[in-house]
Design a protein around this motif. Structure first.
Motif, PDB file in Angstrom:
ATOM      1  N   GLN A  83      31.797  31.527  29.099  1.00 60.91           N
ATOM      2  CA  GLN A  83      32.858  31.132  30.027  1.00 60.91           C
ATOM      3  C   GLN A  83      32.573  31.637  31.438  1.00 60.91           C
ATOM      4  OE1 GLN A  83      36.852  31.249  28.673  1.00 60.91           O
ATOM      5  NE2 GLN A  83      37.709  31.424  30.726  1.00 60.91           N
ATOM      6  N   GLU A  87      32.129  29.308  34.716  1.00 55.72           N
ATOM      7  CA  GLU A  87      32.945  29.540  35.907  1.00 55.72           C
ATOM      8  C   GLU A  87      32.061  29.818  37.127  1.00 55.72           C
ATOM      9  OE1 GLU A  87      35.535  32.593  34.421  1.00 55.72           O
ATOM     10  OE2 GLU A  87      36.998  31.130  33.675  1.00 55.72           O
ATOM     11  N   HIS A  92      36.377  25.153  35.945  1.00 57.74           N
ATOM     12  CA  HIS A  92      37.595  25.807  35.477  1.00 57.74           C
ATOM     13  C   HIS A  92      37.597  25.598  33.968  1.00 57.74           C
ATOM     14  CE1 HIS A  92      39.188  25.992  39.587  1.00 57.74           C
ATOM     15  NE2 HIS A  92      38.623  24.812  39.723  1.00 57.74           N
TER      16      HIS A  92
END
Length: 120
Positions: A83, A87, A92
């Motif tokens: 993640q 990012e 997002h």
């Protein structure tokens, strides 16, 4: 002779396989996300972002939606690093539970739309 790279590790190859072998929650959410085209939202499924593949992606807002199920149990560190990398690429990332999709896919779609609107 040098070894050739394993084609199954190629993100595009994995994405194609994942599109073909979607889980039941992925199929249910995909049906709903495709219906959002009438609102001008264009989600894609199993989109490669080398070296990863995200479950669903909406390019207008750079929104990646990840469904977490049994395959994510015990993989917190991997998922967290993944993640953070996504990012760092300007995406997002919205993580959702498979169980929530199975219980009430409509509520999940509403949550996605609300999250997307807050991203403005």
């Amino acid at each position: 002779m040098p070894l050739s790279p394993d084609p199954s590790n190629d993100p595009l190859t994995r994405a194609r396989r994942l599109r073909r072998d979607m889980t039941q929650p992925e199929r249910a959410l995909w049906r709903e996300l495709r219906d959002l085209r009438r609102l001008g939202l264009k989600f894609r499924r199993q989109v490669p972002f080398d070296p990863y593949v995200v479950d669903f992606y909406e390019p207008a807002r750079r929104l990646a939606i990840e469904l977490d199920g049994e395959s994510h149990v015990g993989r917190f560190e991997y998922d967290d690093a993944r993640q953070k990398w996504l990012e760092s690429q300007g995406l997002h990332v919205l993580r959702l539970a498979n169980d929530d999709v199975v219980k009430d896919v409509g509520a999940v779609v509403e949550a996605i739309l609300a999250y997307r609107e807050r991203m403005v």
